[in-house]
Design a protein around this motif. Structure first.
Motif, mmCIF file in Angstrom:
data_model
loop_
_atom_site.group_PDB
_atom_site.id
_atom_site.type_symbol
_atom_site.label_atom_id
_atom_site.label_comp_id
_atom_site.label_asym_id
_atom_site.label_seq_id
_atom_site.Cartn_x
_atom_site.Cartn_y
_atom_site.Cartn_z
ATOM 1 N N PRO A 1 0.830 -1.212 0.000
ATOM 2 C CA PRO A 1 0.000 0.000 0.000
ATOM 3 C C PRO A 1 0.866 1.265 0.000
ATOM 4 O O PRO A 1 1.784 1.378 0.802
ATOM 5 C CB PRO A 1 -0.801 -0.105 1.302
ATOM 6 N N HIS A 2 0.576 2.176 -0.904
ATOM 7 C CA HIS A 2 1.385 3.395 -1.045
ATOM 8 C C HIS A 2 0.560 4.455 -1.742
ATOM 9 O O HIS A 2 -0.561 4.203 -2.185
ATOM 10 C CB HIS A 2 2.650 3.088 -1.859
ATOM 11 N N PHE A 3 1.150 5.630 -1.889
ATOM 12 C CA PHE A 3 0.563 6.635 -2.784
ATOM 13 C C PHE A 3 1.661 7.184 -3.662
ATOM 14 O O PHE A 3 2.838 7.102 -3.327
ATOM 15 C CB PHE A 3 -0.144 7.750 -1.998
ATOM 16 N N ASP A 4 1.272 7.701 -4.835
ATOM 17 C CA ASP A 4 2.233 8.277 -5.776
ATOM 18 C C ASP A 4 1.966 9.777 -5.888
ATOM 19 O O ASP A 4 0.875 10.244 -5.580
ATOM 20 C CB ASP A 4 2.084 7.616 -7.156
ATOM 21 N N GLN A 5 2.977 10.507 -6.364
ATOM 22 C CA GLN A 5 2.826 11.956 -6.543
ATOM 23 C C GLN A 5 2.154 12.280 -7.875
ATOM 24 O O GLN A 5 1.894 13.440 -8.166
ATOM 25 C CB GLN A 5 4.205 12.639 -6.540
ATOM 26 N N SER B 1 -4.171 6.761 -1.926
ATOM 27 C CA SER B 1 -3.477 5.523 -1.565
ATOM 28 C C SER B 1 -4.108 4.345 -2.297
ATOM 29 O O SER B 1 -5.312 4.338 -2.571
ATOM 30 C CB SER B 1 -3.525 5.314 -0.054
ATOM 31 N N HIS B 2 -3.262 3.379 -2.652
ATOM 32 C CA HIS B 2 -3.751 2.212 -3.386
ATOM 33 C C HIS B 2 -2.858 1.012 -3.108
ATOM 34 O O HIS B 2 -1.707 1.167 -2.713
ATOM 35 C CB HIS B 2 -3.855 2.504 -4.894
ATOM 36 N N ASN B 3 -3.425 -0.150 -3.336
ATOM 37 C CA ASN B 3 -2.693 -1.392 -3.107
ATOM 38 C C ASN B 3 -3.173 -2.415 -4.127
ATOM 39 O O ASN B 3 -4.350 -2.746 -4.169
ATOM 40 C CB ASN B 3 -2.972 -1.896 -1.679
HETATM 41 CO CO CO Z 1 1.227 3.310 -7.287
#
Ligand code: CO
Ligand code: SIN
Length: 384
Positions: free
Chosen positions: A127-131, A190-192
């Motif tokens: 799970p993370h987020f990108d800019q 956020s997405h996984n």
């Molecule tokens: Co991503």
């Protein structure tokens, strides 16, 4: 490949930079432009940016290895909980570059690359987020995508040198993506994504957006390169002041003006930004033609009806400037066009990845000078 029933205007209005959207297989006919083995092959090549992420357990113990990877590495991995990610696959494979075409309603300068991932059952990047905005196109297999809240630089992440995984992730929505499905994720959301099949490929059409600090820092570096050491603060009208410790408001005004009058030059900024944003993602990669071609040779090819193809690793943009001037930017350099034929060529070059030149453009020495420069530096090629 084209998208059907995709309403660009509605997408831009309701979703772009606003909220995620699942687009169920909108392709006229979806097929994967590469095989997992091709991706593994690329990850073994020097100069190709790749990462191998393995998990010790289904929920953690993340390890990141950077490419180029040794071929034997793949034999040691087993069939669960690992994923291979290769950046800028569009630079090497025209079929992958073609995945960007349906998204050309976003300007060229906002496009970054197509990253391709291959994951085994349970594999993912966590799970993370990108800019940045991303269209996640599902290839072979299935992936479960979970979407969570919007994050920012204050959101807690796990301590890891190479991964910025969220300490806490609570999914608000969940989808299983099948081949051809597209999930759009805006920056910060956020997405996984976890592979729920033995083999799972995902194509990420990624965008870029400069940070304010990058813009200020890099433009300032460019301005500084042109400045003379004797361009300095002067105060020939200096008056006595009560306290020598005070930096007087008139001094601050003059100092601030020295900075802001340079920064306020919009035309200079536009020229710099065109060059800056068209600089290739990997500026050290050499795509130059092995044998430089002559104008006559290229003219002959074009006259026989051959189209010119843009190198997918190259970047093309233009800006219009007052007085019918068009400034063309190709791979970090600027080419001022005033001649109508050059302008027509520059516009065609920035609009399409395959250009058929009209007879009158092939006859123009100015146009052919540009074509020759771009061909010899590897920004344009023929489909031989
Ligand atoms: Co991503
Ligand atoms: C992936 O393809 O596994 C990762 C893409 C992403 O989450 O940005």
């Amino acid at each position: 490949m084209q998208l059907t029933n995709f309403d660009t205007a509605a997408f831009l209005r309701d979703y772009w930079q606003k909220k995620p959207l699942l687009i169920k297989n909108p392709w006229t006919e979806w097929s994967d432009p590469l095989e997992p083995d091709d991706l593994a092959g690329l990850a073994c090549e020097e100069g190709v940016e790749s990462r191998l992420i393995t998990q010790a357990t289904a929920s953690g113990g993340w390890t990141v290895e950077h490419g180029a990877l040794a071929e034997e590495r793949f034999g040691q991995l087993g069939d669960k909980h690992w994923t291979l990610l290769v950046q800028a696959v569009d630079h090497y494979l025209p079929g992958v570059a073609a995945l960007i075409e349906p998204f050309r309603f976003i300007p060229n300068w906002r496009i970054d690359d197509v990253m391709v991932s291959y994951a085994t059952q349970g594999g993912g990047v966590g799970p993370h987020f990108d800019q940045y905005d991303v269209f996640l196109i599902q290839g072979i297999g299935q992936r479960r995508w979970q979407i969570g809240p919007v994050c920012d630089s204050a959101t807690a992440t796990l301590p890891h040198d190479d991964l910025r995984l969220l300490t806490e992730f609570k999914a608000c929505e969940e989808w299983i993506c099948e081949p051809g499905d597209i999930l759009y994720v805006p920056p910060g959301v956020s997405h996984n994504g976890v592979a729920v099949s033995d083999h799972c490929m995902t194509y990420s059409v990624g965008f870029r957006a400069p940070s304010r600090s990058e813009l200020i820092g890099d433009w300032a570096d460019d301005l500084i390169a042109e400045m003379e050491d004797d361009d300095r603060y002067t105060d020939p009208l200096l008056k006595e002041q009560d306290n020598p410790g005070e930096i007087r408001p008139d001094a601050i005004d003059a100092l601030h003006k020295m900075v802001t009058e340079k920064m306020a030059d919009r035309d200079a900024f536009a020229r710099w930004f065109g060059q800056y944003s068209s600089t290739p993602k990997y500026p050290d990669a050499d795509w130059g033609a092995e044998e430089p071609a002559s104008v006559d040779h290229l003219r002959e090819h074009l006259a026989s009806g051959q189209p010119l193809l843009r190198n997918p690793a190259s970047r093309f943009s233009f800006i219009r400037q007052p007085g019918d001037l068009l400034m063309l930017f190709v791979d970090g350099a600027s080419f001022p066009c005033t001649d109508q034929k050059c302008i027509a060529f520059a516009e065609a070059l920035c609009a399409q990845d395959r250009i058929y030149l009209a007879h009158e453009l092939i006859q123009s020495d100015e146009v052919m000078a540009l074509v020759t420069t771009f061909y010899n530096q590897g920004s344009l090629v023929f489909d031989l």
